[in-house]
Design an enzyme around this catalytic site. Sequence first.
Site, PDB file in Angstrom:
ATOM      1  N   CYS A 166      -2.036  -4.349  -4.130  1.00 15.36           N
ATOM      2  CA  CYS A 166      -3.420  -3.880  -4.331  1.00 15.36           C
ATOM      3  C   CYS A 166      -4.347  -4.402  -3.241  1.00 15.36           C
ATOM      4  O   CYS A 166      -5.227  -3.683  -2.766  1.00 15.36           O
ATOM      5  CB  CYS A 166      -3.939  -4.327  -5.695  1.00 15.36           C
ATOM      6  SG  CYS A 166      -3.004  -3.658  -7.065  1.00 15.36           S
ATOM      7  N   ASP A 216     -18.809  20.034  -6.956  1.00 11.95           N
ATOM      8  CA  ASP A 216     -19.133  20.701  -8.227  1.00 11.95           C
ATOM      9  C   ASP A 216     -18.690  19.859  -9.429  1.00 11.95           C
ATOM     10  O   ASP A 216     -18.747  20.315 -10.571  1.00 11.95           O
ATOM     11  CB  ASP A 216     -18.474  22.097  -8.284  1.00 11.95           C
ATOM     12  CG  ASP A 216     -16.950  22.024  -8.081  1.00 11.95           C
ATOM     13  OD1 ASP A 216     -16.401  20.904  -7.961  1.00 11.95           O
ATOM     14  OD2 ASP A 216     -16.303  23.091  -8.063  1.00 11.95           O
TER      15      ASP A 216
HETATM   16  C1  BEZ Z   1       0.840  -5.625  -6.590  1.00 15.70           C
HETATM   17  O1  BEZ Z   1      -0.298  -5.185  -6.414  1.00 15.70           O
HETATM   18  O2  BEZ Z   1       1.386  -6.342  -5.771  1.00 15.70           O
HETATM   19  C2  BEZ Z   1       1.578  -5.226  -7.843  1.00 15.70           C
HETATM   20  C3  BEZ Z   1       0.896  -5.053  -9.030  1.00 15.70           C
HETATM   21  C4  BEZ Z   1       1.611  -4.690 -10.159  1.00 15.70           C
HETATM   22  C5  BEZ Z   1       2.963  -4.488 -10.102  1.00 15.70           C
HETATM   23  C6  BEZ Z   1       3.627  -4.670  -8.908  1.00 15.70           C
HETATM   24  C7  BEZ Z   1       2.931  -5.019  -7.762  1.00 15.70           C
END
Ligand code: BEZ
Length: 225
Positions: A56, A149
């Site tokens: 992430c 829209d």
């Molecule tokens: C990550 O962001 O590294 C991750 C988050 C949840 C499951 C696997 C990886």
Amino acid sequence: MQHRDTETDRCCRMLLGDVFPNFEADSTFGQMKLHDFLGDSWGVLFSHPGDFTPVCTIELGRAAQLSPEFSKRNVKLMALSVDSLQEHHDWSKDIMAYNNTEPGSQFPFPIIADDRRELVEKLGMLDPEEKDRNGMPLSARCVFVIGPDKKLKLSILYPATTGRNFDEILRVIDSLQLTAHNRVATPVDWRPGNSVMVPPRIPETEAATLFPAGIYTKDLPSGKK
Ligand code: BEZ
């Protein structure tokens, strides 16, 4: 919009062409109401499993690097997870540091705090395979592209364990914006500047008038070209 709203299954999946719910949420940019936030812009709402996790962090870092490309296309980005507002604020500093951004610069788009899990449940953004420490499912890596829209133009749903390709998200936005204003379709692996295709519903005689620069056709065994 397809509604399934029983006690055990409270999801309301978005279908292409549905008007996106005008939800209100807390975000790192303050309280926001989706339709007001979007105004006349396109929007990308994308969820991630959790703050301070490696995939992430790198994904949101990439989205932050590409945010001028999204702005150029009149697209507003919004991230979302089930973490708290304070976690989002703290984590966005980590993302900026990971990107080697100048200290003190603001993270370029809002991160929505859905810590009561209202939006992830309503919009079907959960990954049942990946759970937090309390055994609750994490948010998946969902992408919704919303048009000016306010209607859903595209959705992609990745599991938590697979990071997205933000270049592909820009590519599909280029196609969505082109085909919103022109009677064309974009072929496999299309990139801006490449040839486009005549949608099958346009008769060949009309296509010749619509595209005076010429059309390439290939004869095929079915006779349909
Ligand atoms: C990550 O962001 O590294 C991750 C988050 C949840 C499951 C696997 C990886």
